[in-house]
Scaffold this motif. Structure first.
Motif, PDB file in Angstrom:
ATOM      1  N   GLU A   6       0.831  -1.201   0.000  1.00  0.00           N
ATOM      2  CA  GLU A   6       0.000   0.000   0.000  1.00  0.00           C
ATOM      3  C   GLU A   6       0.866   1.252   0.000  1.00  0.00           C
ATOM      4  O   GLU A   6       1.989   1.248   0.522  1.00  0.00           O
ATOM      5  CB  GLU A   6      -0.901   0.048   1.237  1.00  0.00           C
ATOM      6  CG  GLU A   6      -1.889  -1.089   1.374  1.00  0.00           C
ATOM      7  CD  GLU A   6      -1.429  -2.106   2.392  1.00  0.00           C
ATOM      8  OE1 GLU A   6      -2.280  -2.793   2.976  1.00  0.00           O
ATOM      9  OE2 GLU A   6      -0.204  -2.215   2.593  1.00  0.00           O
ATOM     10  N   ARG A  38      -9.808  -1.093   7.385  1.00  0.00           N
ATOM     11  CA  ARG A  38      -9.072  -0.133   8.196  1.00  0.00           C
ATOM     12  C   ARG A  38      -9.190  -0.521   9.660  1.00  0.00           C
ATOM     13  O   ARG A  38     -10.133  -1.201  10.065  1.00  0.00           O
ATOM     14  CB  ARG A  38      -9.586   1.285   7.977  1.00  0.00           C
ATOM     15  CG  ARG A  38     -11.016   1.532   8.446  1.00  0.00           C
ATOM     16  CD  ARG A  38     -11.454   2.941   8.063  1.00  0.00           C
ATOM     17  NE  ARG A  38     -12.817   3.224   8.488  1.00  0.00           N
ATOM     18  CZ  ARG A  38     -13.458   4.347   8.204  1.00  0.00           C
ATOM     19  NH1 ARG A  38     -12.847   5.309   7.501  1.00  0.00           N
ATOM     20  NH2 ARG A  38     -14.690   4.526   8.632  1.00  0.00           N
ATOM     21  N   ARG A  45     -10.623  -4.388  13.295  1.00  0.00           N
ATOM     22  CA  ARG A  45     -10.480  -4.121  11.868  1.00  0.00           C
ATOM     23  C   ARG A  45     -11.857  -4.030  11.230  1.00  0.00           C
ATOM     24  O   ARG A  45     -12.726  -4.858  11.488  1.00  0.00           O
ATOM     25  CB  ARG A  45      -9.646  -5.215  11.219  1.00  0.00           C
ATOM     26  CG  ARG A  45      -9.199  -4.892   9.808  1.00  0.00           C
ATOM     27  CD  ARG A  45      -8.109  -5.837   9.353  1.00  0.00           C
ATOM     28  NE  ARG A  45      -6.891  -5.662  10.142  1.00  0.00           N
ATOM     29  CZ  ARG A  45      -5.729  -6.206   9.826  1.00  0.00           C
ATOM     30  NH1 ARG A  45      -5.624  -6.972   8.748  1.00  0.00           N
ATOM     31  NH2 ARG A  45      -4.670  -6.021  10.595  1.00  0.00           N
ATOM     32  N   ILE A  93      -5.218   2.867  10.261  1.00  0.00           N
ATOM     33  CA  ILE A  93      -4.322   2.194   9.322  1.00  0.00           C
ATOM     34  C   ILE A  93      -5.212   1.505   8.292  1.00  0.00           C
ATOM     35  O   ILE A  93      -6.148   0.785   8.656  1.00  0.00           O
ATOM     36  CB  ILE A  93      -3.419   1.179  10.029  1.00  0.00           C
ATOM     37  CG1 ILE A  93      -2.541   1.877  11.059  1.00  0.00           C
ATOM     38  CG2 ILE A  93      -2.542   0.452   9.004  1.00  0.00           C
ATOM     39  CD1 ILE A  93      -1.719   0.929  11.914  1.00  0.00           C
ATOM     40  N   TYR A  94      -4.911   1.722   7.040  1.00  0.00           N
ATOM     41  CA  TYR A  94      -5.698   1.175   5.941  1.00  0.00           C
ATOM     42  C   TYR A  94      -4.952   0.013   5.299  1.00  0.00           C
ATOM     43  O   TYR A  94      -3.764   0.136   4.977  1.00  0.00           O
ATOM     44  CB  TYR A  94      -6.000   2.256   4.911  1.00  0.00           C
ATOM     45  CG  TYR A  94      -7.084   3.196   5.366  1.00  0.00           C
ATOM     46  CD1 TYR A  94      -6.867   4.091   6.415  1.00  0.00           C
ATOM     47  CD2 TYR A  94      -8.348   3.190   4.780  1.00  0.00           C
ATOM     48  CE1 TYR A  94      -7.859   4.943   6.865  1.00  0.00           C
ATOM     49  CE2 TYR A  94      -9.356   4.051   5.213  1.00  0.00           C
ATOM     50  CZ  TYR A  94      -9.094   4.920   6.262  1.00  0.00           C
ATOM     51  OH  TYR A  94     -10.089   5.753   6.708  1.00  0.00           O
ATOM     52  N   TYR A  95      -5.677  -1.089   5.106  1.00  0.00           N
ATOM     53  CA  TYR A  95      -5.096  -2.307   4.561  1.00  0.00           C
ATOM     54  C   TYR A  95      -5.809  -2.722   3.283  1.00  0.00           C
ATOM     55  O   TYR A  95      -7.041  -2.680   3.216  1.00  0.00           O
ATOM     56  CB  TYR A  95      -5.235  -3.460   5.551  1.00  0.00           C
ATOM     57  CG  TYR A  95      -4.551  -3.261   6.869  1.00  0.00           C
ATOM     58  CD1 TYR A  95      -5.215  -2.673   7.939  1.00  0.00           C
ATOM     59  CD2 TYR A  95      -3.238  -3.692   7.070  1.00  0.00           C
ATOM     60  CE1 TYR A  95      -4.593  -2.499   9.160  1.00  0.00           C
ATOM     61  CE2 TYR A  95      -2.615  -3.529   8.287  1.00  0.00           C
ATOM     62  CZ  TYR A  95      -3.293  -2.928   9.326  1.00  0.00           C
ATOM     63  OH  TYR A  95      -2.669  -2.772  10.543  1.00  0.00           O
ATOM     64  N   TRP A 114      -2.723 -10.090   2.850  1.00  0.00           N
ATOM     65  CA  TRP A 114      -2.882  -8.737   3.373  1.00  0.00           C
ATOM     66  C   TRP A 114      -1.624  -7.913   3.134  1.00  0.00           C
ATOM     67  O   TRP A 114      -0.512  -8.439   3.190  1.00  0.00           O
ATOM     68  CB  TRP A 114      -3.155  -8.789   4.880  1.00  0.00           C
ATOM     69  CG  TRP A 114      -4.470  -9.402   5.224  1.00  0.00           C
ATOM     70  CD1 TRP A 114      -4.774 -10.738   5.284  1.00  0.00           C
ATOM     71  CD2 TRP A 114      -5.678  -8.707   5.526  1.00  0.00           C
ATOM     72  NE1 TRP A 114      -6.092 -10.913   5.617  1.00  0.00           N
ATOM     73  CE2 TRP A 114      -6.671  -9.678   5.775  1.00  0.00           C
ATOM     74  CE3 TRP A 114      -6.014  -7.363   5.618  1.00  0.00           C
ATOM     75  CZ2 TRP A 114      -7.981  -9.337   6.111  1.00  0.00           C
ATOM     76  CZ3 TRP A 114      -7.313  -7.024   5.951  1.00  0.00           C
ATOM     77  CH2 TRP A 114      -8.281  -7.998   6.198  1.00  0.00           C
ATOM     78  N   GLY A 117      -0.238  -2.256   5.439  1.00  0.00           N
ATOM     79  CA  GLY A 117      -1.009  -1.124   5.931  1.00  0.00           C
ATOM     80  C   GLY A 117      -0.340   0.205   5.686  1.00  0.00           C
ATOM     81  O   GLY A 117       0.892   0.296   5.607  1.00  0.00           O
TER      82      GLY A 117
END
Length: 124
Positions: A6, A38, A45, A93-95, A114, A117
């Motif tokens: 990311e 996120r 999550r 935190i964006y995953y 995944w 992040g």
């Protein structure tokens, strides 16, 4: 080697916009649904949305759908999350994640791979 990387996170004022990108290994990206999640401090999550290989999408709710847009460029093995009208509560935190199949799925358990992040911080 499986990779989901990311980028695009950062600090933005409320009302601003960010575009997150997730570059994915081709063998993982192809013919899988891809999702965004996120996680805010002290919270679980949270599912944001998912996009199928052909472009069909599902978002977690009207508030997200009105402000966020998920897209993908299959030729570039890249997933995007365009976020507009950001609010302080979007800080997290964006995953990005690759689903186990090309279906609209929203549980974290349905995602096999995944990214690491990227931090998004929205100041008031």
């Amino acid at each position: 080697q499986v990779q989901l990387v990311e980028s695009g996170g950062g600090l933005v004022h409320a009302g601003g916009s960010l575009r997150l990108s997730c570059v994915v290994s081709e063998r993982i990206f192809n013919y899988r649904a891809m999702g965004w999640f996120r996680q805010a401090p002290g919270k679980e999550r949270e599912f944001i949305g998912v996009i199928r290989w052909g472009g069909g999408t599902l978002y977690s709710g009207d508030s997200v759908k009105a402000r966020f847009t998920i897209s993908r460029d299959n030729a570039k093995n890249t997933l995007y999350l365009q976020m507009n009208s950001l609010k302080p509560e979007d800080t997290a935190i964006y995953y990005c994640a690759a689903a186990s199949r090309d279906e609209v799925v929203w549980r974290a358990d349905d995602y096999t791979y995944w990214g690491q992040g990227t931090q998004v911080t929205v100041s008031s």
